[in-house]
Design a protein around this motif. Structure first.
Motif, PDB file in Angstrom:
ATOM      1  N   LEU A   1      23.232 -42.760  35.865  1.00 53.83           N
ATOM      2  CA  LEU A   1      22.941 -42.982  34.499  1.00 53.83           C
ATOM      3  C   LEU A   1      23.593 -44.463  33.891  1.00 53.83           C
ATOM      4  N   THR A   2      24.443 -45.037  34.577  1.00 55.32           N
ATOM      5  CA  THR A   2      24.888 -45.870  34.003  1.00 55.32           C
ATOM      6  C   THR A   2      24.179 -47.001  35.063  1.00 55.32           C
TER       7      THR A   2
ATOM      8  N   LEU B   1      27.457 -52.414  31.216  1.00 56.65           N
ATOM      9  CA  LEU B   1      26.834 -50.922  31.845  1.00 56.65           C
ATOM     10  C   LEU B   1      25.211 -50.513  30.996  1.00 56.65           C
ATOM     11  N   HIS B   2      24.233 -49.963  31.484  1.00 57.56           N
ATOM     12  CA  HIS B   2      23.098 -49.581  30.899  1.00 57.56           C
ATOM     13  C   HIS B   2      22.390 -47.987  30.651  1.00 57.56           C
TER      14      HIS B   2
ATOM     15  N   GLU C   1      29.892 -53.683  24.773  1.00 59.80           N
ATOM     16  CA  GLU C   1      31.073 -53.635  25.293  1.00 59.80           C
ATOM     17  C   GLU C   1      31.981 -54.542  25.177  1.00 59.80           C
ATOM     18  N   PRO C   2      33.225 -55.167  24.182  1.00 59.49           N
ATOM     19  CA  PRO C   2      33.277 -55.914  23.661  1.00 59.49           C
ATOM     20  C   PRO C   2      34.138 -56.902  24.266  1.00 59.49           C
ATOM     21  N   THR C   3      34.994 -56.084  26.030  1.00 60.20           N
ATOM     22  CA  THR C   3      35.506 -57.040  26.975  1.00 60.20           C
ATOM     23  C   THR C   3      34.687 -57.556  27.272  1.00 60.20           C
TER      24      THR C   3
ATOM     25  N   THR D   1      35.273 -49.280  23.876  1.00 61.06           N
ATOM     26  CA  THR D   1      35.256 -49.423  25.242  1.00 61.06           C
ATOM     27  C   THR D   1      34.671 -48.556  26.092  1.00 61.06           C
ATOM     28  N   CYS D   2      33.293 -49.349  27.365  1.00 68.32           N
ATOM     29  CA  CYS D   2      33.250 -48.058  28.229  1.00 68.32           C
ATOM     30  C   CYS D   2      34.696 -48.765  29.354  1.00 68.32           C
TER      31      CYS D   2
END
Length: 321
Positions: free
Chosen positions: A214-215, A49-50, A154-156, A180-181
């Motif tokens: 937004l992301t 994501l951004h 994002e660790p995943t 996490t997102c």
């Protein structure tokens, strides 16, 4: 070994965990807001994501990055002189210029920056190196029911490395959490959750179209993964970063609360996180423009009015986590 050499040695192999390496941009000790008790936070680089309000823009890219703190620069020019790739210069207007496409993260500018203005964000670490850092505060975890939390970015995105770290943490008897997102494949998410005790996850917006604006991505996979985690019986803390003019309508908070309520007893709390501007300078330090420049945080009354909306559906709602 230079940063460039370490890049060439970067491996992700299930057969040789001794060589399993991840990109870590920070390790913070004595955290009390990212899971139970006293915790160590391990921040992994890379994010799908951004988010316009991102407070850790240095986490977006999966690669190491050069970061410059202009307020510390004394103008000695040593970094420019020592850069072997000629990636650093000062233009005719006196503006410091970084040709990021030329930077190889060799670290020469950092080594010769007497004032500490230059730094490389992101270092390659093995699972054992990360866990050795985490182990330093085992006494505090044991006395506070704390543990280790893997965050990002994002660790995943570094799923193999993350899974092995979580597995090793469990092998050592440590409580594990991820921030996490939830923007990853269902298979990866299930494998990550196998050795995860607590899931802290954001819901940025319930409307998929607005979420993408937004992301940079739609939210269907995110919501499906969150629901799957609840179905697996994982303990969840759902977070809503409340961003002025982006997701702060009563309608969005109501829809979010209804979704959270549908997850049942797996949800420990719904946390409303007020917007702040602490990460804004980092965008400039990476030569980027902060999309929400000048946006002011909400008045406290507005934040608590959103809590009132969520309270109608969710048993435990907090402000600030």
């Amino acid at each position: 070994m230079t940063w460039k050499e370490r890049q060439h040695s970067f491996r992700l192999s299930d057969k040789d965990n001794a060589a399993l390496t991840g990109t870590v941009f920070d390790i913070q000790r004595f955290s009390v807001h990212d899971g139970n008790g006293i915790r160590t936070l391990v921040f992994l680089k890379g994010c799908p994501l951004h988010c316009m309000w991102c407070q850790n823009p240095e986490s977006m890219s999966p690669k190491p990055e050069l970061m410059r703190l202009p307020h510390l620069c004394i103008g000695c020019g040593k970094c420019i002189e020592k850069c072997p790739e000629k990636a650093l210069s000062v233009d005719d207007s006196g503006t410091f210029v970084i040709k990021r496409e030329n930077c190889t993260y060799c670290g020469e500018c950092v080594a010769h920056c007497y004032a500490g203005s230059m730094t490389i964000v992101g270092r390659y670490m093995t699972v054992d190196e990360v866990m050795d850092e985490v182990e330093r505060d085992r006494h505090f975890y044991e006395t506070s029911n704390g543990g280790v939390t893997f965050s990002g970015g994002e660790p995943t995105m570094q799923s193999e490395f993350l899974i092995e770290c979580l597995h090793e943490a469990h092998r050592r008897g440590l409580h594990t959490a991820i921030e996490t997102c939830a923007m990853t494949t269902p298979e990866v998410f299930r494998n990550v959750l196998e050795h995860t005790d607590l899931v802290l996850t954001d819901i940025k917006h319930m409307d998929s179209r607005q979420h993408k604006l937004l992301t940079g991505a739609h939210n269907e996979q995110i919501l499906e993964n969150i629901a799957a985690a609840a179905a697996m019986g994982k303990t969840l803390r759902i977070r809503v970063p409340l961003i002025p003019g982006c997701n702060d309508s009563a309608e969005n908070i109501e829809e979010t609360a209804k979704f959270v309520a549908s997850l049942g007893s797996a949800v420990e709390s719904l946390d409303i996180l007020p917007y702040h501007r602490l990460g804004e300078p980092k965008w400039e330090q990476l030569d980027r423009t902060y999309p929400l420049l000048g946006v002011e945080p909400h008045d406290k009354m507005i934040v608590y009015s959103m809590k009132d909306v969520a309270d109608k559906y969710v048993a435990h709602v907090t402000v600030g986590g």
